[in-house]
Design a protein around this motif. Sequence first.
Motif, PDB file in Angstrom:
ATOM      1  N   UNK A 103      90.501  33.654  69.727  1.00  0.00           N
ATOM      2  CA  UNK A 103      91.792  34.335  69.684  1.00  0.00           C
ATOM      3  C   UNK A 103      92.474  34.133  68.345  1.00  0.00           C
ATOM      4  N   UNK A 104      92.123  33.068  67.647  1.00  0.00           N
ATOM      5  CA  UNK A 104      92.721  32.802  66.335  1.00  0.00           C
ATOM      6  C   UNK A 104      91.757  31.975  65.508  1.00  0.00           C
ATOM      7  N   UNK A 105      91.912  32.087  64.185  1.00  0.00           N
ATOM      8  CA  UNK A 105      91.081  31.334  63.266  1.00  0.00           C
ATOM      9  C   UNK A 105      91.980  30.564  62.308  1.00  0.00           C
ATOM     10  N   UNK A 106      91.771  29.259  62.228  1.00  0.00           N
ATOM     11  CA  UNK A 106      92.509  28.407  61.296  1.00  0.00           C
ATOM     12  C   UNK A 106      91.572  28.074  60.141  1.00  0.00           C
ATOM     13  N   UNK A 107      91.850  28.661  58.968  1.00  0.00           N
ATOM     14  CA  UNK A 107      91.005  28.415  57.806  1.00  0.00           C
ATOM     15  C   UNK A 107      91.619  27.285  56.988  1.00  0.00           C
ATOM     16  N   UNK A 108      90.838  26.232  56.784  1.00  0.00           N
ATOM     17  CA  UNK A 108      91.330  25.023  56.132  1.00  0.00           C
ATOM     18  C   UNK A 108      90.798  24.942  54.705  1.00  0.00           C
TER      19      UNK A 108
ATOM     20  N   UNK B 246      95.205  32.167  60.112  1.00  0.00           N
ATOM     21  CA  UNK B 246      96.195  31.392  59.373  1.00  0.00           C
ATOM     22  C   UNK B 246      95.449  30.493  58.392  1.00  0.00           C
ATOM     23  N   UNK B 247      95.965  30.399  57.182  1.00  0.00           N
ATOM     24  CA  UNK B 247      95.370  29.544  56.157  1.00  0.00           C
ATOM     25  C   UNK B 247      96.178  28.257  56.079  1.00  0.00           C
ATOM     26  N   UNK B 248      95.532  27.121  56.291  1.00  0.00           N
ATOM     27  CA  UNK B 248      96.204  25.822  56.260  1.00  0.00           C
ATOM     28  C   UNK B 248      95.793  25.081  54.993  1.00  0.00           C
ATOM     29  N   UNK B 249      96.784  24.733  54.197  1.00  0.00           N
ATOM     30  CA  UNK B 249      96.561  24.011  52.941  1.00  0.00           C
ATOM     31  C   UNK B 249      96.750  22.520  53.209  1.00  0.00           C
ATOM     32  N   UNK B 250      95.664  21.759  53.160  1.00  0.00           N
ATOM     33  CA  UNK B 250      95.713  20.343  53.523  1.00  0.00           C
ATOM     34  C   UNK B 250      95.863  19.442  52.298  1.00  0.00           C
ATOM     35  N   UNK B 251      96.117  18.156  52.582  1.00  0.00           N
ATOM     36  CA  UNK B 251      96.189  17.085  51.576  1.00  0.00           C
ATOM     37  C   UNK B 251      97.325  17.296  50.583  1.00  0.00           C
ATOM     38  N   UNK B 252      98.456  17.811  51.065  1.00  0.00           N
ATOM     39  CA  UNK B 252      99.598  18.026  50.170  1.00  0.00           C
ATOM     40  C   UNK B 252     100.189  16.707  49.697  1.00  0.00           C
ATOM     41  N   UNK B 253      99.950  15.624  50.416  1.00  0.00           N
ATOM     42  CA  UNK B 253     100.452  14.316  49.984  1.00  0.00           C
ATOM     43  C   UNK B 253      99.640  13.752  48.829  1.00  0.00           C
TER      44      UNK B 253
END
Length: 611
Positions: A184-189, A215-222
């Motif tokens: 139903x949804x795709x989370x692209x990391x 949805x595009x998830x941008x990780x490791x922002x810290x």
Amino acid sequence: MASQPAGKEAVARATAAVSAGIKACGAYNRPDLAKRLERAAASLAEPSVPVVVVGEFKQGKSSLVNALLGANICPVDDDVATAIPTSVAYGEQQRAELVLEGDPPVREPIELSDVRRWVVESDPVTAAVEPEPVNADRGRPVGVEVTLPRKLLSGGLTLVDTPGVGGLGSAHAAASLAAASMADALVFVTDASQELTRSELDFLIKARNLCSAVVCVLTKTDFYPRWRTIAELNAKHLRELGEPPIIPVSSTLRSQAAATGDTALNTESGFPELVTFLSAQVGGGAARRRAATAAGEVATACTQIEAQFEAERAALDDPEQAKRVVAELTEAKERAAALKSTAAKWSQTLTDGAADLTSDIEHDLRGRIRGVLQEASDAIEESDPADTWHEMESWLEARVAHELIENYTMLRDRAIELSERVGEHFREASGGVLDAIAVRNPEPMLAGAKIDHKIELERMKVGKQAMVALKSAYGGAIMFVMLGTLTGVSLGPIALGIGLVMGRKGLRDEKQRQRSARQSQAKNAVRRYCDEVSFVAQKDSRDTMRAIQRQLRDYYTGLAEEFNTSNAEALQRATEAAARTKSERAKRLADIDAEMDRLKQLREHAMAVTS
């Protein structure tokens, strides 16, 4: 206009409408319609909203899933990578099951602490500790399923942590695309170390064609201070995809916030926005779609029951026209009966369309495999398999996997078109019975097809090269010495030079012969592998097409049965109405008006579910 209700509210209202519809079907003696509504009730009671988490290796997918759930389910380490998918769904109790390859798949309970050893590859901790097999005939592990009592999952969300795609050309990427088609949804990391690469964008373009909610998830922002710049660059790249949302997150901050109860830190982590997207837009949207589908079933049932009363009312209201009503219903009954015949236009369209589609899919697959064989043959001709075969194996597996994905995508799209054509030829049919035909994951199928190269990959060692050279040199020298003896001319040292030249030429010829032999063996290995994959894929696509054909046939046959029953009931009521007295007609008209009012209210209640 009232605002659109939340997913849970829509499901609750749809459940109430379906329950009332089932009671109405029982009261009006329509068990066939009741069965349809019971299936709708089951879909509302047991929702399933798969959300696939994909991305390149080492982008933080597993950390993201763990942070979302507040549990260390998916293994996270710098020197390991996810090898098989892990799905996490809602359950009152924590449990884990290992899914083994089979038809149907076999599930075996495992401890949560054992999840790591099954889902990671190259794990230095558990590499030497193989789990004890439960039985001798166990299949290959293809996944792990975990249940957790988490609020985020209570609405039916199922998070699936997949292996890294490893570039668009990898077999893992093909498997991820297959999973996306069923989600139903795709989370692209992707992490904030750099902007989206070309391979990531290519993967997203393909994935967007298979799954609309991305949805595009941008990780490791810290960890990367310039993550905002990366987010802006990624947003520009994603404009061609319809600008899916980009949500920056930090799994580390989320974990710290959960441990300390720091609300501000949790907000800074970016996860509240992601949770809202998953629960409201993805979960809520899927719930509203299920509710709308169920409500539509109730409205359809009401319409069919009302048709019975409308025919009877027409005959009661105007006795002079009763014969005309009965004649029209009799004709309609014949048409409804014809719908169940194999000679019906929709049935012929389905049969012919399925045969044509099966032929087209097999032709498409043969063309794709032929292209792979040609590319592989050209590559082998330009190289020595002793140097390139291992890379060739990886390329071949990934290339074939992606061609299978394209072939199955074609099957899905064409099957949807077929269902719509059949619907157009079916009276009052809604069409689009199979709203989403899943593209199968070719990876389990390919697992049974091994590249048996049978190639002598080892080059001649120095000792063997020396022996070949000496053999050629010795033979050449002897030949010229004998020639000199026969002619009475002593060659002396010249014979030794000639021998060396002959030895070099013999060694070169032997190397060329062995290279040609390896190239021939490599081409045969590629051909055997592609033949095996084609054999399995053609059987699988035929089975898939037959299943689709049966689904369409059963759906429309059932619909024809319902129409036939409704018409037969209406005909019986109209026939009986023609024989009633004036006083009986008046009383019956009042009863019919009351029943139709109830059905109208039920239909309006159902249609208001998502309004």
